[in-house]
Scaffold this motif. Sequence first.
Motif, PDB file in Angstrom:
ATOM      1  N   LEU A  57      59.074  45.729  48.041  1.00 37.45           N
ATOM      2  CA  LEU A  57      58.044  46.520  47.979  1.00 37.45           C
ATOM      3  C   LEU A  57      58.272  47.733  46.913  1.00 37.45           C
ATOM      4  N   VAL A  60      57.933  46.359  43.487  1.00 33.69           N
ATOM      5  CA  VAL A  60      56.548  46.438  43.174  1.00 33.69           C
ATOM      6  C   VAL A  60      56.120  47.796  42.628  1.00 33.69           C
ATOM      7  N   SER A 164      53.650  41.616  44.075  1.00 35.43           N
ATOM      8  CA  SER A 164      52.639  41.769  44.921  1.00 35.43           C
ATOM      9  C   SER A 164      51.485  41.397  43.832  1.00 35.43           C
ATOM     10  N   GLN A 179      44.930  40.640  48.173  1.00 35.89           N
ATOM     11  CA  GLN A 179      45.990  41.075  47.668  1.00 35.89           C
ATOM     12  C   GLN A 179      47.172  40.517  48.620  1.00 35.89           C
ATOM     13  N   ASP A 181      51.373  40.230  49.503  1.00 35.08           N
ATOM     14  CA  ASP A 181      52.540  41.407  49.156  1.00 35.08           C
ATOM     15  C   ASP A 181      53.727  40.229  49.634  1.00 35.08           C
ATOM     16  N   ILE A 194      47.833  48.189  42.755  1.00 37.33           N
ATOM     17  CA  ILE A 194      49.253  47.778  43.203  1.00 37.33           C
ATOM     18  C   ILE A 194      50.070  48.212  42.103  1.00 37.33           C
TER      19      ILE A 194
END
Length: 266
Positions: A57, A60, A164, A179, A181, A194
């Motif tokens: 994450l 991202v 993402s 969306q 992830d 994002i």
Amino acid sequence: REDAECSSSREESEVALVGGEGSASRGRIMDTGDSSYSYSLTTFSRSGKLLQIEYALTAVSEGKTSLGIKARNGVVLCTDKKLGSKLVDRDNVRKLEMITPSCGFVYSGVGPDYRVLVKKARKSAQTYKLTYGEHKPIRGLVQDAAAVMQEYTQSGGVRPFGVSLLVAGFDDDGPQLYQVDPSGAFYGWRASAIGKNYKNARSFLEKRYADDVDLDDAIHTALLTMREGFEGEMNEHNIEIGVVGEDRLFKTLSPSEIKDYLDEAN
């Protein structure tokens, strides 16, 4: 007796000292406990986290900003397409990809990971088309992409996808925006962002979004949102816009079309 009492006192002190050191040691182990799980994908940390997913994450959030807006008659995707050098051929750089005639993806994060997901999604869509003679529903495409991403969080010898996705499409259920992830979680959104500066972009969208917005107004809102956190001058060459409307055809706008919308948004 006094000697015995002194000896007993010394022993109690030593026990207390050892106990104190043991407690401090355990505390240090607990403090550093999560770090010992940071390279393990399939093992939960002491705090109940899979740290490699959190690192994905982070990857991202370091990527270029992308956003999507669902209108009453379609969906728009918009993404930052700035290049690191003017020597790069911008015609060969695409962040928006069509999966089926009525569905498109955009990403923030690690580009090569995105190509893998696009390839798998297209293969899944073609298999469905050959089997049932119709295009795969948008939610089905999203579920397939999410299943692939989730599988890579529960297998040894691999790592999570560092991307993402925003998925835009139009089918019998109307316009849809999802969306997905790195954990494999997916949600339907009215509008989302994002990548870098996504928090400010979502805050901006929350203030300007309306359920009855039409596609043209959604494109203008997307451009205004993108401009809020854009580094440098935004023009038709360093952003990319994709739309799908009631004709159920996903298309990427040409630079001249983007320029017209930019002029209208000024």
